[in-house]
Design a protein around this motif. Structure first.
Motif, PDB file in Angstrom:
ATOM      1  N   LEU A  86       0.872  -1.205   0.032  1.00 49.78           N
ATOM      2  CA  LEU A  86       0.142   0.081   0.040  1.00 49.78           C
ATOM      3  C   LEU A  86       0.944   1.214  -0.076  1.00 49.78           C
ATOM      4  O   LEU A  86       0.673   2.195  -0.817  1.00 49.78           O
ATOM      5  CB  LEU A  86      -0.961   0.100   1.189  1.00 49.78           C
ATOM      6  CG  LEU A  86      -2.296  -0.555   0.966  1.00 49.78           C
ATOM      7  CD1 LEU A  86      -2.913  -0.491   2.606  1.00 49.78           C
ATOM      8  CD2 LEU A  86      -3.292   0.124   0.266  1.00 49.78           C
ATOM      9  N   LEU A  87       1.924   1.328   0.836  1.00 50.86           N
ATOM     10  CA  LEU A  87       2.679   2.281   0.971  1.00 50.86           C
ATOM     11  C   LEU A  87       3.465   2.709  -0.233  1.00 50.86           C
ATOM     12  O   LEU A  87       3.629   3.751  -0.795  1.00 50.86           O
ATOM     13  CB  LEU A  87       3.805   2.373   1.987  1.00 50.86           C
ATOM     14  CG  LEU A  87       3.106   2.427   3.489  1.00 50.86           C
ATOM     15  CD1 LEU A  87       4.054   1.976   4.505  1.00 50.86           C
ATOM     16  CD2 LEU A  87       2.722   3.773   3.853  1.00 50.86           C
ATOM     17  N   ARG A  88       4.063   1.626  -0.835  1.00 52.40           N
ATOM     18  CA  ARG A  88       4.655   1.740  -2.297  1.00 52.40           C
ATOM     19  C   ARG A  88       3.809   2.362  -3.399  1.00 52.40           C
ATOM     20  O   ARG A  88       4.208   3.085  -4.040  1.00 52.40           O
ATOM     21  CB  ARG A  88       5.427   0.204  -2.621  1.00 52.40           C
ATOM     22  CG  ARG A  88       6.251   0.091  -1.802  1.00 52.40           C
ATOM     23  CD  ARG A  88       7.123  -1.306  -2.341  1.00 52.40           C
ATOM     24  NE  ARG A  88       8.164  -1.711  -1.476  1.00 52.40           N
ATOM     25  CZ  ARG A  88       9.428  -1.209  -1.304  1.00 52.40           C
ATOM     26  NH1 ARG A  88       9.882  -0.361  -2.582  1.00 52.40           N
ATOM     27  NH2 ARG A  88      10.189  -1.826  -0.449  1.00 52.40           N
ATOM     28  N   LYS A  89       2.410   1.707  -3.458  1.00 51.36           N
ATOM     29  CA  LYS A  89       1.642   2.621  -4.366  1.00 51.36           C
ATOM     30  C   LYS A  89       1.348   3.873  -4.068  1.00 51.36           C
ATOM     31  O   LYS A  89       1.128   4.752  -5.133  1.00 51.36           O
ATOM     32  CB  LYS A  89       0.172   1.753  -4.306  1.00 51.36           C
ATOM     33  CG  LYS A  89      -0.673   2.145  -5.311  1.00 51.36           C
ATOM     34  CD  LYS A  89      -2.026   1.240  -5.476  1.00 51.36           C
ATOM     35  CE  LYS A  89      -2.885   1.785  -6.406  1.00 51.36           C
ATOM     36  NZ  LYS A  89      -2.492   2.208  -7.834  1.00 51.36           N
ATOM     37  N   ILE A  90       1.060   4.351  -2.807  1.00 51.11           N
ATOM     38  CA  ILE A  90       0.974   5.555  -2.403  1.00 51.11           C
ATOM     39  C   ILE A  90       2.195   6.553  -2.844  1.00 51.11           C
ATOM     40  O   ILE A  90       2.030   7.500  -3.220  1.00 51.11           O
ATOM     41  CB  ILE A  90       0.699   5.956  -1.030  1.00 51.11           C
ATOM     42  CG1 ILE A  90      -0.719   5.316  -0.450  1.00 51.11           C
ATOM     43  CG2 ILE A  90       0.737   7.189  -0.363  1.00 51.11           C
ATOM     44  CD1 ILE A  90      -0.965   4.970   0.768  1.00 51.11           C
ATOM     45  N   PHE A 109      -6.638   2.304   7.929  1.00 53.91           N
ATOM     46  CA  PHE A 109      -5.849   1.848   9.092  1.00 53.91           C
ATOM     47  C   PHE A 109      -4.792   1.289   8.997  1.00 53.91           C
ATOM     48  O   PHE A 109      -3.544   1.520   9.859  1.00 53.91           O
ATOM     49  CB  PHE A 109      -6.852   0.813   9.774  1.00 53.91           C
ATOM     50  CG  PHE A 109      -8.200   1.278  10.548  1.00 53.91           C
ATOM     51  CD1 PHE A 109      -8.401   2.653  10.796  1.00 53.91           C
ATOM     52  CD2 PHE A 109      -9.095   0.341  10.443  1.00 53.91           C
ATOM     53  CE1 PHE A 109      -9.640   3.008  11.161  1.00 53.91           C
ATOM     54  CE2 PHE A 109     -10.757   0.822  10.762  1.00 53.91           C
ATOM     55  CZ  PHE A 109     -10.709   2.442  11.089  1.00 53.91           C
ATOM     56  N   SER A 110      -4.447   0.573   7.798  1.00 59.12           N
ATOM     57  CA  SER A 110      -3.130  -0.370   7.533  1.00 59.12           C
ATOM     58  C   SER A 110      -1.974   0.753   7.684  1.00 59.12           C
ATOM     59  O   SER A 110      -0.749   0.698   8.038  1.00 59.12           O
ATOM     60  CB  SER A 110      -3.480  -1.067   6.410  1.00 59.12           C
ATOM     61  OG  SER A 110      -2.112  -1.868   6.218  1.00 59.12           O
ATOM     62  N   ILE A 115       0.683  -1.719   9.585  1.00 56.04           N
ATOM     63  CA  ILE A 115       0.589  -3.029  10.018  1.00 56.04           C
ATOM     64  C   ILE A 115      -0.326  -3.416   8.912  1.00 56.04           C
ATOM     65  O   ILE A 115      -1.314  -2.788   8.374  1.00 56.04           O
ATOM     66  CB  ILE A 115       0.174  -3.302  11.345  1.00 56.04           C
ATOM     67  CG1 ILE A 115      -1.439  -2.422  11.759  1.00 56.04           C
ATOM     68  CG2 ILE A 115       1.139  -2.966  12.516  1.00 56.04           C
ATOM     69  CD1 ILE A 115      -1.848  -2.920  12.899  1.00 56.04           C
ATOM     70  N   PRO A 116      -0.302  -4.998   8.577  1.00 55.65           N
ATOM     71  CA  PRO A 116      -1.108  -5.738   7.580  1.00 55.65           C
ATOM     72  C   PRO A 116      -2.517  -5.943   8.244  1.00 55.65           C
ATOM     73  O   PRO A 116      -2.512  -5.983   9.521  1.00 55.65           O
ATOM     74  CB  PRO A 116      -0.399  -6.764   7.406  1.00 55.65           C
ATOM     75  CG  PRO A 116       0.907  -6.765   7.715  1.00 55.65           C
ATOM     76  CD  PRO A 116       0.761  -5.758   9.133  1.00 55.65           C
ATOM     77  N   MET A 117      -3.538  -5.738   7.542  1.00 54.75           N
ATOM     78  CA  MET A 117      -4.735  -6.318   8.031  1.00 54.75           C
ATOM     79  C   MET A 117      -5.630  -6.815   6.929  1.00 54.75           C
ATOM     80  O   MET A 117      -5.428  -6.463   5.927  1.00 54.75           O
ATOM     81  CB  MET A 117      -5.461  -5.253   8.939  1.00 54.75           C
ATOM     82  CG  MET A 117      -5.752  -4.083   8.347  1.00 54.75           C
ATOM     83  SD  MET A 117      -6.288  -2.969   9.547  1.00 54.75           S
ATOM     84  CE  MET A 117      -4.733  -2.439  10.223  1.00 54.75           C
ATOM     85  N   GLY A 118      -6.756  -7.557   7.127  1.00 56.96           N
ATOM     86  CA  GLY A 118      -7.604  -7.899   6.273  1.00 56.96           C
ATOM     87  C   GLY A 118      -8.991  -8.067   6.714  1.00 56.96           C
ATOM     88  O   GLY A 118      -9.412  -8.014   7.960  1.00 56.96           O
TER      89      GLY A 118
END
Length: 222
Positions: A86-90, A109-110, A115-118
């Motif tokens: 996610l951070l790399r996409k941002i 939230f992630s 942190i990872p979450m699903g």
């Protein structure tokens, strides 16, 4: 509360492994309310600017989860923790891919907590559920359009088989705008103190139900 456990093999590999489990009932999935949705692009723009100076791999939650992946046998350079992806996409695009209120809030939230979450549609799950280390038999069509092979990776399984991981989740249990009951798995940093972890889980659960209605119950597992 849901019948869910952490396998002994995972506990042996990561002694201080812990997760938050949140059960949502009677929720309504739609679009994020303007109070949140209108502010997210600016929030992500701020994150994007900060990542120009600090590599994503140095973000505390990312660094810690990369080390956890190595402990269970996952190469974090090949299979990245979901919050790192996610951070790399941002960093590249300025925003993650927006889906609907549930996924968009979980992604927030992630990124916010590193942190990872699903989140999973409970009506497509069959208890008992276990968080474990995958075997050669564990795989599923992922939300990224690829088949995920989960040997040597942290995986969530139910009676039907594997359905989630801190890398990418399955299509089988994905939350949609028809979802009314959901399970959120929060992969807490092992270094986080128990009381802080409990406060974090409760805060997320309360914000989620403020947006989606319904009710929740949660627990910290370690």
């Amino acid at each position: 509360m849901l019948e869910i456990s952490i396998s002994s093999s995972l506990k042996d590999a990561v002694n201080d492994f812990k997760i938050g489990v949140i059960h949502y009932q009677n929720i309504v999935v739609d679009t994020l309310p303007p109070l949140i949705g209108d502010r997210l692009p600016l929030y992500y723009e701020t994150i994007q600017l900060s990542l120009q100076e600090h590599p994503v791999s140095e973000v505390p939650g990312v660094a810690e989860w990369r080390s956890i992946f190595k402990k269970v046998g996952t190469d974090p350079s090949r299979y990245r923790p979901s919050q790192e992806a996610l951070l790399r996409k941002i960093k590249k695009d300025g925003v993650p891919h927006f889906v609907h209120s549930a996924v968009d809030l979980i992604n927030f939230f992630s990124v916010q907590h590193g942190i990872p979450m699903g989140i999973y549609d409970l009506d497509h799950l069959s208890e008992p559920i276990q968080i474990t280390i995958g075997s050669d038999q564990d795989s599923y069509p992922g939300l990224n359009g690829r088949v995920m092979h989960l040997s040597g990776k942290i995986v969530s399984v139910d009676r039907t088989g594997a359905f989630g991981s801190p890398i990418v989740d399955s299509k089988r249990t994905c939350v949609t705008e028809q979802t009314t009951n959901a399970l959120q798995i929060v992969y807490i940093r092992p270094s986080m103190e128990l009381e802080e972890a409990k406060q974090l889980i409760q805060k997320m659960a309360e914000m989620f139900t403020q947006v989606h209605g319904g009710n929740h119950e949660w627990k910290l597992m370690n």
